[in-house]
Scaffold this motif. Sequence first.
Motif, short mmCIF file in Angstrom:
data_model
loop_
_atom_site.label_atom_id
_atom_site.label_comp_id
_atom_site.label_asym_id
_atom_site.label_seq_id
_atom_site.Cartn_x
_atom_site.Cartn_y
_atom_site.Cartn_z
N UNK A 402 0.80 -1.22 0.00
CA UNK A 402 0.00 0.00 0.00
C UNK A 402 0.84 1.27 0.00
N UNK A 403 1.95 1.29 0.71
CA UNK A 403 2.71 2.53 0.86
C UNK A 403 3.23 3.07 -0.48
N UNK A 404 3.80 2.26 -1.36
CA UNK A 404 4.23 2.80 -2.65
C UNK A 404 3.06 3.35 -3.48
N UNK A 405 1.89 2.71 -3.37
CA UNK A 405 0.72 3.20 -4.10
C UNK A 405 0.31 4.57 -3.55
N UNK A 406 0.31 4.70 -2.21
CA UNK A 406 -0.04 5.98 -1.60
C UNK A 406 0.94 7.08 -2.01
N UNK A 407 2.23 6.73 -2.04
CA UNK A 407 3.24 7.72 -2.43
C UNK A 407 3.04 8.17 -3.87
N UNK A 408 2.72 7.23 -4.77
CA UNK A 408 2.50 7.59 -6.17
C UNK A 408 1.26 8.46 -6.33
N UNK A 409 0.20 8.15 -5.61
CA UNK A 409 -1.02 8.95 -5.70
C UNK A 409 -0.78 10.40 -5.28
N UNK A 410 0.01 10.60 -4.22
CA UNK A 410 0.23 11.96 -3.72
C UNK A 410 1.24 12.73 -4.56
N UNK A 411 1.86 12.09 -5.53
CA UNK A 411 2.72 12.85 -6.43
C UNK A 411 1.91 13.67 -7.42
N UNK A 412 0.60 13.39 -7.52
CA UNK A 412 -0.27 14.25 -8.32
C UNK A 412 -0.60 15.50 -7.50
N UNK A 413 -0.47 16.70 -8.08
CA UNK A 413 -0.69 17.93 -7.31
C UNK A 413 -2.11 18.08 -6.78
N UNK A 440 -5.97 22.22 -0.05
CA UNK A 440 -6.83 23.41 0.07
C UNK A 440 -6.91 24.16 -1.25
N UNK A 441 -8.11 24.52 -1.64
CA UNK A 441 -8.30 25.28 -2.87
C UNK A 441 -8.44 24.44 -4.12
N UNK A 442 -8.27 23.12 -3.99
CA UNK A 442 -8.41 22.22 -5.16
C UNK A 442 -9.69 21.41 -5.02
N UNK A 443 -10.39 21.27 -6.11
CA UNK A 443 -11.65 20.52 -6.09
C UNK A 443 -11.39 19.05 -6.41
N UNK A 444 -11.92 18.12 -5.61
CA UNK A 444 -11.79 16.71 -5.95
C UNK A 444 -12.68 16.37 -7.14
N UNK A 445 -12.34 15.31 -7.83
CA UNK A 445 -13.16 14.92 -8.97
C UNK A 445 -12.60 13.70 -9.67
N UNK A 446 -13.39 13.17 -10.60
CA UNK A 446 -12.99 11.95 -11.30
C UNK A 446 -11.78 12.17 -12.20
N UNK A 447 -11.64 13.38 -12.74
CA UNK A 447 -10.50 13.64 -13.62
C UNK A 447 -9.18 13.58 -12.83
N UNK A 448 -9.16 14.22 -11.66
CA UNK A 448 -7.96 14.18 -10.83
C UNK A 448 -7.69 12.76 -10.37
N UNK A 449 -8.73 12.06 -9.94
CA UNK A 449 -8.56 10.67 -9.48
C UNK A 449 -7.99 9.80 -10.59
N UNK A 450 -8.51 9.96 -11.79
CA UNK A 450 -8.03 9.16 -12.90
C UNK A 450 -6.57 9.44 -13.22
N UNK A 451 -6.19 10.73 -13.20
CA UNK A 451 -4.80 11.09 -13.48
C UNK A 451 -3.86 10.56 -12.40
N UNK A 452 -4.30 10.61 -11.12
CA UNK A 452 -3.48 10.07 -10.04
C UNK A 452 -3.32 8.56 -10.16
N UNK A 453 -4.38 7.89 -10.55
CA UNK A 453 -4.30 6.43 -10.74
C UNK A 453 -3.41 6.09 -11.95
N UNK A 454 -3.42 6.94 -12.97
CA UNK A 454 -2.51 6.74 -14.10
C UNK A 454 -1.06 6.79 -13.63
N UNK A 455 -0.74 7.70 -12.70
CA UNK A 455 0.61 7.77 -12.14
C UNK A 455 0.99 6.46 -11.48
N UNK A 456 0.06 5.89 -10.72
CA UNK A 456 0.33 4.61 -10.05
C UNK A 456 0.66 3.54 -11.07
#
Length: 499
Positions: A402-413, A440-456
């Motif tokens: 899990x830890x490497x996956x979490x680290x990759x996800x948080x590399x997305x701004x 703070x100041x960033x809206x969550x959404x499917x586009x951000x989630x998808x891009x973060x998962x692409x990083x993983x």
Amino acid sequence: MVAARYVTELVAAFERYGDRPALGTGPVVLTFREVLDGAVRVAGELSAAGVGRGSGLACVVGGNRYEVLLVRIAAHLLGARLTQVVAGPALYGLDFVLRDCRPDLVVHDVPVPGTGTPLLGLEELLLRAERRAAGPVDVRAHDGDVARVTYTSGTTGRPKGVASTFGAMAARVAGRPADGPGTVHLSVTSLAQRSGGRCLEQLRAGGRVEVLEPFAPREFAAACRRLGPVSTYLTTSMVYRLLDDPATARGIPGLAAVSYGDSPVHPRRLAEAVTRWGCAWQQGYGTNEASVICRLTPGDHQAAVAGRPQLLGSVGRPVPGVRVEVRDRRGRTVPAGRTGEVWTRSSAMTIGYWERPELTREVLRDGWLRTGDLGHFDGEGYLYLDDRAEDVVMVDGDNVYCLPVEAALTRHPGVARAVVVGRPSDVTGEEVCAFLVAPPGCAPGTEVAGAACDLVERELAPAHRPTAVFWLPAIPLTARGKPDRRRLRERAAAARAES
């Protein structure tokens, strides 16, 4: 028998530093003499209530009160077996803990479940102690006595009581230097569970302790300016809150030294803090069962931001007096670079789990402790943690840490924090689920989630890609300030059942 060195040396320090300021909270500041006198009076009242050497004493509190330290010192003087619990919405299994630790008395300042054990309100105890005549300091504890039974957070099952002797606690002090008189230690985590030992080490060295309750970035910064130079211990979530608050993001005047280590800090965010705040950083990797195992020193942190960023993904090298090995499933040592379970051995270790001999036999082998953590050494002796053994997600028979996956996800701004858990899958056995928090100041959404998962997927492998993503305003924490993976697993499983 000789009295426990851990306690006699603590008493000697209080007597030696006498009228120096020792323990403060807001306008109240007690001297070393007043703290010792208060603890002796509390010990007298506890003794009158039937608590003595070998007795069980539970202390259940709802906040971060400095008086908790008086109760702890009093229990140590008596040689009692102390269990401290912080009651709150994240607490799991209080009724079980109060039965399991077999207390002869429960001291509390919040309602507690009835277990047939005598109860004494903390306020009543303190009032009786204040009226009591001062007496001589009498240390009844011996090195082999159980000093504390500390319960795990219970994120993967019922809580387990970790039994530690006074001898083990003396060994822990020897391997953990305090700041001393030149620095005020600002305590912002639980005195009952997390920071109490650190505060006693500071007092043992003649330094002052200030208790701040509750923690908030701007109040923390104000305390640092007022008391500096300040040392402190911060949980991962506290570091993130300070980085995300405009008032503290760029620097905290008066803050001289930070220790951390409750749960993994994402290297990118840690680098931001080390670079911006300009103070000495130190990480201690340890467990309830073994105390500090490895340490990433202030020099290591400076080397990391000066050109060796990979060190911020490490938990450091073994501390003096502690042996560490990484072993495979058969208990054989593996070479550097290979992942296995972390085993450790030292005089600071637990003697076992309270009232659970079968579990003790599972984790204690020939003087070695199996930590349940998976990790690997690099060629320079730095230990890197890959995951908890029970937190590995099995996807199509492959281990997904899990830890490497979490680290990759948080590399997305667009992702400030990520926690990954597994849940059952009809297709792959288990699947990876991610819980994300937006900056703070960033809206969550499917586009951000998808891009973060692409990083993983790009950085790791397709099997590591989360198949379900949930946005949260904040990650739920256990009573010890760690991500509450049990609750997140339950939420992920419930979402699957509803779909």
